[in-house]
Design a protein around this motif. Sequence first.
Motif, PDB file in Angstrom:
ATOM      1  N   ALA A 299       0.830  -1.206   0.000  1.00 31.31           N
ATOM      2  CA  ALA A 299       0.000   0.000   0.000  1.00 31.31           C
ATOM      3  C   ALA A 299       0.866   1.259   0.000  1.00 31.31           C
ATOM      4  CB  ALA A 299      -0.939  -0.002   1.207  1.00 31.31           C
ATOM      5  N   LEU A 300       1.941   1.256   0.782  1.00 29.29           N
ATOM      6  CA  LEU A 300       2.840   2.413   0.800  1.00 29.29           C
ATOM      7  C   LEU A 300       3.517   2.606  -0.551  1.00 29.29           C
ATOM      8  CD1 LEU A 300       4.647   2.126   4.267  1.00 29.29           C
ATOM      9  CD2 LEU A 300       3.032   3.891   3.552  1.00 29.29           C
ATOM     10  N   ALA A 301       3.974   1.508  -1.166  1.00 33.68           N
ATOM     11  CA  ALA A 301       4.660   1.598  -2.455  1.00 33.68           C
ATOM     12  C   ALA A 301       3.748   2.116  -3.547  1.00 33.68           C
ATOM     13  CB  ALA A 301       5.222   0.237  -2.839  1.00 33.68           C
ATOM     14  N   LEU A 302       2.442   1.867  -3.412  1.00 38.66           N
ATOM     15  CA  LEU A 302       1.481   2.385  -4.383  1.00 38.66           C
ATOM     16  C   LEU A 302       1.058   3.813  -4.062  1.00 38.66           C
ATOM     17  CD1 LEU A 302      -0.841  -0.745  -4.823  1.00 38.66           C
ATOM     18  CD2 LEU A 302       0.646   0.251  -6.574  1.00 38.66           C
ATOM     19  N   ARG A 303       0.814   4.082  -2.796  1.00 41.43           N
ATOM     20  CA  ARG A 303       0.214   5.369  -2.411  1.00 41.43           C
ATOM     21  C   ARG A 303       1.208   6.531  -2.404  1.00 41.43           C
ATOM     22  NH1 ARG A 303      -0.040   7.754   2.438  1.00 41.43           N
ATOM     23  NH2 ARG A 303       0.581   5.861   3.561  1.00 41.43           N
ATOM     24  N   LEU A 304       2.382   6.321  -1.802  1.00 41.47           N
ATOM     25  CA  LEU A 304       3.293   7.446  -1.596  1.00 41.47           C
ATOM     26  C   LEU A 304       3.780   8.101  -2.896  1.00 41.47           C
ATOM     27  CD1 LEU A 304       5.412   6.277   1.478  1.00 41.47           C
ATOM     28  CD2 LEU A 304       3.458   7.842   1.414  1.00 41.47           C
ATOM     29  N   PRO A 305       4.179   7.342  -3.929  1.00 38.71           N
ATOM     30  CA  PRO A 305       4.603   8.019  -5.170  1.00 38.71           C
ATOM     31  C   PRO A 305       3.500   8.878  -5.774  1.00 38.71           C
ATOM     32  CG  PRO A 305       5.329   5.743  -5.181  1.00 38.71           C
ATOM     33  CD  PRO A 305       4.402   5.891  -4.019  1.00 38.71           C
ATOM     34  N   ALA A 306       2.263   8.367  -5.742  1.00 38.96           N
ATOM     35  CA  ALA A 306       1.147   9.139  -6.293  1.00 38.96           C
ATOM     36  C   ALA A 306       0.928  10.414  -5.490  1.00 38.96           C
ATOM     37  CB  ALA A 306      -0.123   8.294  -6.302  1.00 38.96           C
ATOM     38  N   GLU A 307       0.943  10.294  -4.166  1.00 43.21           N
ATOM     39  CA  GLU A 307       0.706  11.466  -3.328  1.00 43.21           C
ATOM     40  C   GLU A 307       1.803  12.503  -3.511  1.00 43.21           C
ATOM     41  OE1 GLU A 307      -1.900   9.513   0.325  1.00 43.21           O
ATOM     42  OE2 GLU A 307       0.169  10.140   0.672  1.00 43.21           O
ATOM     43  N   GLU A 308       3.065  12.057  -3.596  1.00 53.06           N
ATOM     44  CA  GLU A 308       4.161  13.005  -3.774  1.00 53.06           C
ATOM     45  C   GLU A 308       4.091  13.699  -5.131  1.00 53.06           C
ATOM     46  OE1 GLU A 308       7.877  11.157  -2.991  1.00 53.06           O
ATOM     47  OE2 GLU A 308       7.434  10.786  -0.865  1.00 53.06           O
ATOM     48  N   ALA A 309       3.424  13.061  -6.093  1.00 59.14           N
ATOM     49  CA  ALA A 309       3.257  13.671  -7.418  1.00 59.14           C
ATOM     50  C   ALA A 309       1.935  14.409  -7.544  1.00 59.14           C
ATOM     51  CB  ALA A 309       3.356  12.602  -8.500  1.00 59.14           C
ATOM     52  N   GLY A 310       1.177  14.521  -6.432  1.00 67.36           N
ATOM     53  CA  GLY A 310      -0.037  15.335  -6.430  1.00 67.36           C
ATOM     54  C   GLY A 310      -1.317  14.619  -6.748  1.00 67.36           C
ATOM     55  N   LYS A 311      -1.335  13.291  -6.616  1.00 71.34           N
ATOM     56  CA  LYS A 311      -2.556  12.534  -6.922  1.00 71.34           C
ATOM     57  C   LYS A 311      -2.863  11.586  -5.770  1.00 71.34           C
ATOM     58  CE  LYS A 311      -2.896  11.049 -11.196  1.00 71.34           C
ATOM     59  NZ  LYS A 311      -3.939  11.899 -11.821  1.00 71.34           N
ATOM     60  N   GLY A 312      -4.139  11.458  -5.423  1.00 74.48           N
ATOM     61  CA  GLY A 312      -4.540  10.541  -4.367  1.00 74.48           C
ATOM     62  C   GLY A 312      -4.632   9.111  -4.864  1.00 74.48           C
ATOM     63  N   PHE A 313      -4.762   8.173  -3.911  1.00 78.99           N
ATOM     64  CA  PHE A 313      -4.879   6.748  -4.246  1.00 78.99           C
ATOM     65  C   PHE A 313      -5.821   6.169  -3.196  1.00 78.99           C
ATOM     66  CE2 PHE A 313      -2.017   3.816  -6.832  1.00 78.99           C
ATOM     67  CZ  PHE A 313      -2.910   2.765  -6.839  1.00 78.99           C
ATOM     68  N   ASP A 314      -7.107   5.940  -3.585  1.00 78.91           N
ATOM     69  CA  ASP A 314      -8.085   5.614  -2.539  1.00 78.91           C
ATOM     70  C   ASP A 314      -7.897   4.193  -2.002  1.00 78.91           C
ATOM     71  OD1 ASP A 314      -9.576   3.725  -4.053  1.00 78.91           O
ATOM     72  OD2 ASP A 314     -10.904   5.268  -4.841  1.00 78.91           O
ATOM     73  N   ASP A 315      -8.506   3.934  -0.846  1.00 80.50           N
ATOM     74  CA  ASP A 315      -8.272   2.685  -0.120  1.00 80.50           C
ATOM     75  C   ASP A 315      -8.702   1.458  -0.912  1.00 80.50           C
ATOM     76  OD1 ASP A 315      -7.204   4.081   1.979  1.00 80.50           O
ATOM     77  OD2 ASP A 315      -9.038   4.074   3.194  1.00 80.50           O
ATOM     78  N   ALA A 316      -9.849   1.536  -1.592  1.00 87.88           N
ATOM     79  CA  ALA A 316     -10.312   0.385  -2.365  1.00 87.88           C
ATOM     80  C   ALA A 316      -9.342   0.073  -3.499  1.00 87.88           C
ATOM     81  CB  ALA A 316     -11.713   0.659  -2.927  1.00 87.88           C
ATOM     82  N   ALA A 317      -8.781   1.102  -4.096  1.00 94.18           N
ATOM     83  CA  ALA A 317      -7.793   0.906  -5.161  1.00 94.18           C
ATOM     84  C   ALA A 317      -6.523   0.269  -4.608  1.00 94.18           C
ATOM     85  CB  ALA A 317      -7.476   2.243  -5.831  1.00 94.18           C
TER      86      ALA A 317
END
Length: 382
Positions: A231-249
């Motif tokens: 989950a961290l490997a998926l979420r953090l790059p997106a967030e640092e680039a300005g995009k969210g990554f929802d929990d279901a995804a």
Amino acid sequence: MTITIPPASASNRESPYRPGFGTTPPVAVGRQAEVNAFARALDQRGGTGRTVFVTGQRGVGKTVLLNIFDDVAESRQWITVREQASPGFVERLTGARLPEALETHDAHETIRSKLVGLTLPAGLGGLTTRTETTSALQPDFRHHLMAVLELLDVHDTGLVIALDEVHRSNLDEFRTVTDAVAYAMSQEAPLAFVAAGLPASIDTIVNDEVSTFLRRANRINLGSFTPEETALALRLPAEEAGKGFDDAALDLGAKVSLGYPYMVQIIGDLAWREAADAATITVDHVAAVVDEAKQILIQQIYGPTLAALTPGARRYLTAMAADPEVSHTGEIAERLGAKKQTANDYRRMLLAHGVIEAPAHGLVRIVIPHLRDYLLTESNEA
């Protein structure tokens, strides 16, 4: 049906994920303890941890961890000599990589007179040498290594030798390097040695009688991420680039990738592009790219891996696919109608290629994610 060209968008052009082989992802997760241990080893002369084996199956991040170790060395002003352990790597280390290491060292221009008996190619900086012997001795890898380490030690820095894709077929060359490394370590030289390879190759090297000191090396066995790390490997790059990554995804991404680091990067990259200019990557974006992600695994992992196997090893692997988890080696031999020794030869080939693992005596398991499903589908279509 006509083809349309999709419009360019900032999101599509700037994916923060890095699914290429050996490419360091923007956010590295799950390896902090190993990185900390290596950093401590460089900081303490004569301490443990300066000889490291990194092992694991394909796609789990062995080369990525070597890249991070490079960064650790650079943060300490150490120099890294990096080489693929393919045939001829000792000659490349001796004739090119070590001279290049000296070339990058700012201080070498001021201490040329101390360089005794070391001959560097003229094309690599034109460094001249003097020799205090009239013998016809040809300096070998150890001689060159010790000369480099002596120079670096004077300037309170050191050298990391990193070998990637180590294979047991090059055992003689590997001995040449490890014998020199063992000698340098015995002299408390400022040296660290890291080698990465598949488990079967590393096992062969560690058990080699000539390189007994390697049995004391630290061993890092890389595997799949935990669900939390995925989950961290998926979420953090997106967030640092300005995009969210929802929990279901995130949940679907973890389920599809099975924590396999290479697959995690593929899922993240494709989902990012699927989301385009949307503010958040949703479960629909991830679901839309699952089939494409699996096709990438087929092309880049399954295809080359299976092509390198003999027909007998392929049959052994297909027989294993009938079992949902682990397989008993005796039962696989019976399914194949093969002699025990023949089946064992197939098993050893699969282990050497990093396709299966042996979690316990008499048991084997397929380790590449989704490969079992692919083999079953292929078998049903045949």
